[in-house]
Design a protein around this motif. Structure first.
Motif, short mmCIF file in Angstrom:
data_model
loop_
_atom_site.label_atom_id
_atom_site.label_comp_id
_atom_site.label_asym_id
_atom_site.label_seq_id
_atom_site.Cartn_x
_atom_site.Cartn_y
_atom_site.Cartn_z
N GLY A 86 89.77 95.49 64.06
CA GLY A 86 90.28 94.24 64.63
C GLY A 86 91.62 93.81 64.04
N GLU A 87 92.17 94.62 63.15
CA GLU A 87 93.46 94.29 62.53
C GLU A 87 94.63 95.00 63.19
OE1 GLU A 87 93.32 94.70 58.25
OE2 GLU A 87 91.31 93.84 58.16
N GLY A 88 94.36 95.79 64.25
CA GLY A 88 95.43 96.48 64.96
C GLY A 88 95.81 97.83 64.37
N LEU A 89 95.01 98.34 63.45
CA LEU A 89 95.36 99.61 62.80
C LEU A 89 95.21 100.80 63.75
CD1 LEU A 89 93.84 99.05 59.26
CD2 LEU A 89 96.18 98.65 60.05
N GLY A 90 94.20 100.79 64.61
CA GLY A 90 94.06 101.86 65.60
C GLY A 90 95.25 101.90 66.53
N ASP A 91 95.66 100.73 67.00
CA ASP A 91 96.83 100.61 67.86
C ASP A 91 98.08 101.13 67.15
OD1 ASP A 91 99.27 98.81 68.87
OD2 ASP A 91 97.80 98.91 70.49
N LEU A 92 98.25 100.74 65.91
CA LEU A 92 99.39 101.18 65.11
C LEU A 92 99.42 102.70 64.96
CD1 LEU A 92 101.80 100.40 63.25
CD2 LEU A 92 100.13 100.27 61.39
N LEU A 93 98.27 103.30 64.64
CA LEU A 93 98.21 104.75 64.50
C LEU A 93 98.49 105.46 65.83
CD1 LEU A 93 95.18 105.48 62.15
CD2 LEU A 93 97.58 105.99 61.75
N MET A 94 97.91 104.95 66.91
CA MET A 94 98.12 105.58 68.22
C MET A 94 99.60 105.57 68.58
SD MET A 94 95.42 106.77 69.77
CE MET A 94 95.96 106.78 71.47
N ARG A 95 100.20 104.40 68.54
CA ARG A 95 101.59 104.28 68.98
C ARG A 95 102.55 105.05 68.06
NH1 ARG A 95 101.16 101.09 73.26
NH2 ARG A 95 99.55 99.48 73.28
N THR A 96 102.33 104.98 66.77
CA THR A 96 103.19 105.69 65.83
C THR A 96 103.09 107.20 66.02
OG1 THR A 96 103.00 103.90 64.21
CG2 THR A 96 103.72 106.06 63.38
N SER A 97 101.87 107.71 66.11
CA SER A 97 101.70 109.16 66.23
C SER A 97 102.19 109.68 67.58
CB SER A 97 100.24 109.55 65.98
OG SER A 97 99.38 108.97 66.93
N LEU A 98 101.96 108.93 68.64
CA LEU A 98 102.47 109.36 69.96
C LEU A 98 103.99 109.38 69.97
CD1 LEU A 98 99.98 107.50 72.34
CD2 LEU A 98 100.09 109.97 71.89
N ASP A 99 104.62 108.41 69.33
CA ASP A 99 106.08 108.40 69.25
C ASP A 99 106.59 109.61 68.46
OD1 ASP A 99 106.33 106.10 70.78
OD2 ASP A 99 106.61 104.77 69.06
N LEU A 100 105.93 109.93 67.35
CA LEU A 100 106.32 111.10 66.56
C LEU A 100 106.19 112.38 67.37
CD1 LEU A 100 104.63 110.23 63.14
CD2 LEU A 100 107.10 110.34 63.60
N ALA A 101 105.11 112.50 68.12
CA ALA A 101 104.90 113.70 68.95
C ALA A 101 105.97 113.81 70.03
CB ALA A 101 103.50 113.67 69.56
N ARG A 102 106.32 112.69 70.63
CA ARG A 102 107.35 112.69 71.68
C ARG A 102 108.69 113.15 71.09
NH1 ARG A 102 106.83 107.91 72.93
NH2 ARG A 102 105.48 108.14 74.73
N VAL A 103 109.08 112.58 69.96
CA VAL A 103 110.34 112.93 69.32
C VAL A 103 110.36 114.41 68.92
CG1 VAL A 103 111.73 112.52 67.23
CG2 VAL A 103 110.86 110.58 68.54
N ALA A 104 109.21 114.95 68.53
CA ALA A 104 109.12 116.35 68.12
C ALA A 104 109.15 117.31 69.31
CB ALA A 104 107.86 116.58 67.30
N GLY A 105 109.10 116.79 70.53
CA GLY A 105 109.23 117.64 71.71
C GLY A 105 107.93 118.05 72.38
#
Length: 166
Positions: A86-105
């Motif tokens: 309920g603190e938004g940590l799942g959301d934070l992990l999802m968005r951060t990791s998806l952004d990293l994957a996108r940048v990595a190609g």
């Protein structure tokens, strides 16, 4: 206050304990685990969240797979410690990791999960992608990191031991 960092080998048992706490016994019998056996996780997107006391609060992992002839990232597991939900940590992990994957190609992400939860991140059902049995087709979800990444990407999901995407 939290910090996100790449999961390190020293985190292994602590992360596994978090997954054991958050998921039902027998989680390793799921079909997605067969795709992970003997395959190295994609370390650059496998992340942990720690608090100021260095206590593990959440974790996410990714694995390479093939869908037909095309590479994809298999997301999971993702878990947040029950005392931190309920603190938004799942959301934070999802968005951060998806952004990293996108940048990595990387172009596409696959997971097995509940559409009502993952739809808010842009995941949708993949009717033409077949996970190994036993799997519920309504829980096979995909996310495009590039426009149209799942177009014409059909077939069975299988292990992919190389991190090369083509």
């Amino acid at each position: 206050m939290y910090r996100i960092e790449q999961e390190k080998p020293a985190d292994l048992w602590e992360v596994e304990a978090l997954y054991d706490l958050c998921f039902a016994p027998g989680r390793e019998a799921l079909s997605s685990y067969r795709l992970r056996e003997g395959v190295s996780q994609v370390a650059e997107f496998s992340l942990v969240v720690r608090d100021t006391d260095n206590t593990l609060a959440a974790a996410i992992r990714y694995w390479p797979v093939l869908v037909g002839p095309k590479a994809a990232l298999l997301l999971g597991p993702i878990a947040v410690h029950p005392t931190r939900q309920g603190e938004g940590l799942g959301d934070l992990l999802m968005r951060t990791s998806l952004d990293l994957a996108r940048v990595a190609g990387w172009e596409r992400v696959l997971l097995v999960g509940d559409l009502p939860y993952y739809q808010r991140f842009g995941f949708d059902i993949l009717p033409d992608v077949v996970m190994p049995a036993p799997s519920n087709p309504a829980r096979v979800l995909g996310y495009s990191l590039t426009s149209g990444a799942w177009d014409m990407c059909v077939g069975e999901v299988c292990k992919y031991v190389s991190h090369e995407r083509f």
